[in-house]
Enzyme design. Structure first.
Site: not given
Length: 208
Positions: A43, A99, A197
Site C-alpha cells: 500500500d 508482499h 521506507s
C-alpha cells in the site's frame, strides 16, 4: 480498523499496531493462477520506470545511483542493466507489510551494510549522496518463469535498521505472499516497523 486482523486491545505497543496484519482477503491478489501478471508489493506510493535512465531523469537525482550500486558487488547486475525499475515507498500512515509481486524461487539473498539515511523524497533527490546505494539494504533475487530474474531490494532507513529474511534460498514463493518487515532490530519477510521506507524491484530488460 475494519480491515485489521486483531482487535485494538491485542496491541501492547504502538509499534505492535504499526506492523499490524490485515484480515485474510483484505487485499485481494490480482490474477491468481496467472504468474505472468505481476502485482503491487505494498500500500504505497508507486513509481515505475521503463529503465534506469528514465528514473534518473524523473526522480532519482543522486549522482551515484546505478543498478550495480543498488545490487552490490556480490550479485551480477548484468541481467538487470537497462531493466525496468519499480519503486514502492511507504509513509508512516501506511499498512507496513510488503508482499511479493511475482511467483518464483528465491535464488539468492545478500545483506549489504550501509548507512541509515532517511528515504524521504528530498533525501532521494539529493545531489550529495544516494540513499539507495549507500543505505543498508537486503537484496533477494527471485527466479521466475515469466519475467526471468527479479531483484527485490529492501532499503533500510532512519529508525528502521538491520535486515533478516525469514525466507531462505531455494524457497518457492507465490505472488501476494507476505514479504518482510524491517524495524530497529531486524527486517524479515513481513513488514516495516515505525518509519517510512522503500522497496525497489528491478526487472530484466523488456520482461514487463
Amino acid at each position: 480498523m475494519a480491515e485489521v486482523k486483531y482487535p485494538l486491545e491485542n496491541f501492547k505497543t504502538f509499534n505492535d499496531f504499526f506492523i499490524r496484519e490485515l484480515k485474510p482477503g483484505a487485499r485481494p491478489i490480482s490474477s491468481t493462477g496467472h504468474d505472468d501478471v505481476a502485482v503491487c508489493a505494498a500500500d504505497s506510493r508507486l513509481m515505475a520506470f521503463r529503465n534506469v535512465e528514465d528514473s534518473l531523469r524523473f526522480w532519482i537525482k543522486g549522482q551515484r545511483f546505478s543498478i550495480h550500486g543498488l545490487l552490490g558487488k556480490e550479485i551480477s547486475s548484468t541481467a538487470f542493466l537497462d531493466g525496468s525499475l519499480v519503486i514502492f515507498r511507504l509513509a508512516p500512515q501506511d499498512y507496513h507489510r510488503f508482499h511479493l509481486p511475482v511467483s518464483g524461487t528465491i535464488e539468492n539473498f545478500v545483506d549489504i551494510p550501509g548507512s541509515l539515511y532517511t528515504v524521504n523524497p528530498i533525501a532521494v533527490n539529493s545531489k550529495y549522496c544516494n540513499v539507495f546505494t549507500e543505505n543498508k539494504r537486503a537484496v533477494a533475487i527471485i527466479s521466475t518463469r515469466d519475467f526471468g530474474k527479479v531483484a527485490f531490494v529492501a532499503i533500510g532507513a532512519t529508525m528502521v535498521g538491520s535486515i533478516t529474511f525469514t525466507k531462505k534460498k531455494g524457497d518457492h514463493i507465490q505472488k501476494g505472499d507476505e514479504a518482510f518487515y524491517l524495524d530497529s532490530l531486524s527486517l524479515q519477510f513481513g513488514y516495516f516497523s515505525f518509519g517510512g521506507s522503500t522497496v525497489i524491484c528491478v526487472f530484466e530488460k523488456v520482461s514487463i
